[in-house]
Design an enzyme around this catalytic site. Sequence first.
Site, PDB file in Angstrom:
ATOM      1  CB  CYS A 123      22.505-120.397  33.078  1.00 44.99           C
ATOM      2  SG  CYS A 123      22.404-118.932  32.024  1.00 44.99           S
ATOM      3  CG  HIS A 267      19.279-122.598  32.100  1.00 39.41           C
ATOM      4  ND1 HIS A 267      18.694-121.470  32.637  1.00 39.41           N
ATOM      5  CD2 HIS A 267      20.056-122.154  31.062  1.00 39.41           C
ATOM      6  CE1 HIS A 267      19.099-120.407  31.974  1.00 39.41           C
ATOM      7  NE2 HIS A 267      19.919-120.788  31.019  1.00 39.41           N
ATOM      8  CG  ASN A 298      18.343-117.486  29.764  1.00 41.67           C
ATOM      9  OD1 ASN A 298      18.538-117.538  30.967  1.00 41.67           O
ATOM     10  ND2 ASN A 298      19.229-117.916  28.890  1.00 41.67           N
TER      11      ASN A 298
END
Length: 342
Positions: A123, A267, A298
């Site tokens: 990420c 994020h 996500n």
Amino acid sequence: MSVTIRPATGAQFSRIHGVGGYRPTRVIPNSEVLNWIDSSDEWIRTRSGIAERRWAGPEESVAEMSVQAAGKAIAMSGISPEQIGGVIVATVSHLKQTPAIATEIAQRLGCGTAPAFDISAACAGFGYGLSLADGMVRGGSAEYVLVIGVERLSDLTDKSDRSTAFIFGDGAGAAIVGPSDTPGIGKVIWGSDGSQADVISQTQAWDTAFAKPDAVNGAGDEAKWPALRMEGQTVFRWAVYDMAKVAQQALDAAGITADQLGAFIPHQANMRIIDSMIKALKLPAEVPVARDIVETGNTSAASIPLAMERMLERGQARSGDLALIIGFGAGLVYAAAVVTLP
């Protein structure tokens, strides 16, 4: 006789010239996820903030999504593909070990003989790529660099795992980094903590999975395709307490205060983490915050550029605004910086 190597010379500063994203056509609402796990829409929304996510279809490969996103970023930047001197692809879900998917993407875009390579930083991948691109532009090895964050995390999602089945989505985000007359990318604060490498990880290595007799036909629990596992509470505590400090370090390094920001683009991992970071940074209420996780889930390395594009499209942030970005995930790894929006 003393001979001195001629140094490479590049731009004094760099910035993001264009950004683009691609979201798969198939929408997976929470109601569909409830067919896989014993849960509720309210539980998923409360725990993560996610209402729906996008999952890629057979034709929406890592390469195809990347090409679509990159095309939009190139168009926004006003350059031609031939001007791109480097292609960096951040991904953990390109399932072919070699060659790097970046080479196929560069060829399909028409980037000539530009160097192209993949990086694996989960990420934080887009932030890692941004730091590399900034160094390439200012170091003189490229005039423009294409940075892509792309994931097909649906390929690594265990639908039976109640703790992760609702989290992950697919998509691609891209940015063109090039020369600038003024600083457009602040110092990237990046790092890792390998002591917590097992907190977010793939359940088993590919060689282990395919060494099992029933791995090909999928018989038995032990033959399950490798998937992502996460110790949610550990990750939550780390993100809330440690990543807010990293975000503040990025602000300090750029000489920027929170009230000077035009956007905060973290994020898209968890809405509660985002809200906690807002409090820790004492972010003014008038600073818009990316909350793309509600509709996209996500998407790991793709989440920051996807959220950036959406904020610009919807007028939540403007070209020229300063934005604080921060990515964090498996490794554990992290990267944060202040950037000028394209």
